[in-house]
Design an enzyme around this catalytic site. Sequence first.
Site, PDB file in Angstrom:
ATOM      1  N   SER A  58     111.148 -46.892  40.981  1.00 22.19           N
ATOM      2  CA  SER A  58     112.184 -47.819  40.500  1.00 22.19           C
ATOM      3  C   SER A  58     111.621 -49.062  39.850  1.00 22.19           C
ATOM      4  O   SER A  58     112.375 -49.840  39.264  1.00 22.19           O
ATOM      5  CB  SER A  58     113.100 -48.207  41.666  1.00 22.19           C
ATOM      6  OG  SER A  58     113.848 -47.085  42.081  1.00 22.19           O
ATOM      7  N   GLU A 105      44.018 -65.484  35.565  1.00 20.35           N
ATOM      8  CA  GLU A 105      44.067 -64.420  34.581  1.00 20.35           C
ATOM      9  C   GLU A 105      43.107 -64.580  33.402  1.00 20.35           C
ATOM     10  O   GLU A 105      42.654 -63.591  32.842  1.00 20.35           O
ATOM     11  CB  GLU A 105      45.503 -64.312  34.026  1.00 20.35           C
ATOM     12  CG  GLU A 105      46.535 -63.855  35.037  1.00 20.35           C
ATOM     13  CD  GLU A 105      46.316 -62.410  35.469  1.00 20.35           C
ATOM     14  OE1 GLU A 105      46.168 -61.540  34.588  1.00 20.35           O
ATOM     15  OE2 GLU A 105      46.270 -62.159  36.681  1.00 20.35           O
TER      16      GLU A 105
END
Length: 824
Positions: free
Chosen positions: A481, A100
């Site tokens: 219940s 780079e």
Amino acid sequence: MGRLLSNAADTRRRPKWLRYTLVTFAGLVALGLVTLVGGYIYLSQDLPDAAQLADYEPPLPSHLRDVNGEPFATFARERRIYTTYEDLPPELVEAFISAEDKTFFEHGGVDVTGFTNAVFDYVSKLGSGERAVGGSTITQQVAKNLLIGDEYSVTRKLKEIILATRIEDAFTKQQILELYLNQIFLGRNAYGVQAASFAYFGKPVTELTLPEAAYLAVLPKAPANYNPASEAGLRRATVRRNYVLSEMEDNGYITSGEAAAAKRTPIEAIERRVQLAQPRLGEYYTEAVRRDLIERYGEEGEHGIYTGGLWIRGTIDPVMQASAEMALRDALVRYDRGRGWRGASETIQLGGGWPERLRELNLPVGYDDWRAAVALSKSGGAVELGFADGSTGSMPSGQANLPVRGGGGTAYAEITPGDVFPVKETSEGSNVWKLRQIPEVGGGMVVQEVSSGRVLAMVGGFDARRSQYNRATQAMRQPGSAIKPFVYAAALENGFTPASIVVDGPYCVYQGAALGQKCFRNFSGRSAGPRTMRWGLEQSRNLMTVRLAFQTGMENVVELIDDMGIGDYQPYLAMSLGAGETTVLDLVNAYAMMANGGKRQRPVLYDLIQDRNGNAIYRSDDRECSGCNKPSYDGRGMPLPADNRPQAMDARTAYQVVHMLEGVVQRGTATALRRLERPMFGKTGTTNGPTNVWFVGGTPDIVAGIYLGFDQPQNMGGYAQGGTLAAPAVRQFFEETIPEDAEKKEFRIPEGIRMVRIDRRSGKKVFGSWPSGGYTPAVIWEAFKPENQPRQQVAEARDPFAEANPTQEVRSDSDFLQQQGGIY
């Protein structure tokens, strides 16, 4: 003086055109300088300060750990693992510099030669639509990626140059490289070299070989072009990697022999789908945590779930989670199997490419040992199966004999080529498969620690790929219940005792001028007469519950239900039988609160959050602990934080209810758990239809709750009951998670409780006889508060339930709601 006059005369004698030229040139220079300075000032005025990078924190994923501290899930949009410059291997740094910016350590932020070439390239391509080469240094890329953006323009490029020079003044070269190598995108959703190292090679950067490091260095330009997954990408990647190796040799970083050997090494990256595969354990729990964290901190920002780099200490127990998932799936499949074959799950077109089309379906088969298969052909009494990896298998007709729902025949007769369905191998390695079916019914399950409220397991359905709808936290269902223990608790807090006599018989109540008088009866049409409250809860008697709720006052009942975090209900009698709505998570938490002595708590999905630097930013337990940070331990009792949680329910009342619910397991509607042979409490629930079946209960340490029901409520069939479907699923969970040699811990009796021997039929105090063994003893220990313990006595105890079948009244769970819609 004479010399000056002479010079002035010489100047006047110069040709006029020369004087004009010199003046024009001087003006142009001045104008250029003014323009340059003005342009610099203009471009600089909105640039970020390079010093901002000193405080820069790259977006980092957040990590969720399980109860053991092991990584469990990751929340990320960008896969990044920040690595300091000191931890980066020199070869990797040298590879990126060679690829780079070979003069990185010499220039001051801008490579003049590279910039000049880029300018000529830009001019030559004006109007062509082509993008010019960048010519950017690593420092310029840092400026672009972190502070400016990627706009393609001359203005952006000039700003990039200005900012690059500022960065070079503010930071060392090593700091700049650290920022760059942690920020760049390298494909496969990997940001930074560490994440890329794992994405491509499955290992950290410290273990990379020279050719592997050189390969990563080729990726910043265009990761997609150098993806080794394709033949063309591999070819381009190899050429580019070898160029980087040559540059490293030219720059003196490696020898010619090292370069040659590295160039001969093939690029062997791991497959992307293998690397990115995530375990499917606890997907509903993970999603619940994600939603909660987004609500708390948001998605972006300093503590954002996708950028903050948070470390979340979750509460999930992987062993319990796996067992809960299996228990719920097995329960759903058991129920669904009795309803017959519904047909293929999906269909695809056969012919070339069928494996890819099958993969794209991503059929949610739930179990690890189930596979999605497509029927390729059917002949000779067998179906030829195809799988997503292109392999094939066989399913004989005898392995596809599920009866067809609503008609005659078997599933084998209905299967046609192109049908997709789940299958399971008959025995490992046989390649002979049997038909399976994804259940239509849904459900949710939660497991919670009693002492802390920590959620140890959460399952929101058969398979999260089928639906992200979390039935454990989002599905509002009637508990039936399963709500009754809180009705009985309200009665106990208003003067009743477990031995109080309540009539199990027809009951009528005036509902006002609009509704008139309403009379109730049990589902069976039978009644048992006067019985103790304990018996009414153990046998889930609706008439006793309604009568008890009315005598206690529904305002008191719904107030306690609200205090327990179950729901905000209106004071209608129907609510006493579970006509209100709640979630599995909230109901399990309420049962856990009863088991912990009535202390108020909320479900805890995570108990600690740390930022990227290890600082605690959230604790679920924020109690102070005096002496917990002693410099040295003195050997005395460990300091403990005070339990300052408020009481949602009187501790004595909570124990009385838990003690009665132990009877539900021993003698009532939840005897499915009795064979675990340890102290357990719990309650079944079945709602009108029945449309939902429930069980919630557990041990002194762990509470588990489950419901089964269709997402669009429909009748599940009369055989569907909490005691026959839900309770066995919870039993399966506990069988798999409680070691056989685990301590059989009793529920803790709080201060102020009197344990009294009573006659189970009359509820009266007993002298001269002691509680006996078995599941229906005549004499039991009952829990009383001092102010209302019984004073009566009987001379001799009898067995009042010799004629009763403990499981006879399981269907009474939905007695009331089976009638005419309740009281509203």
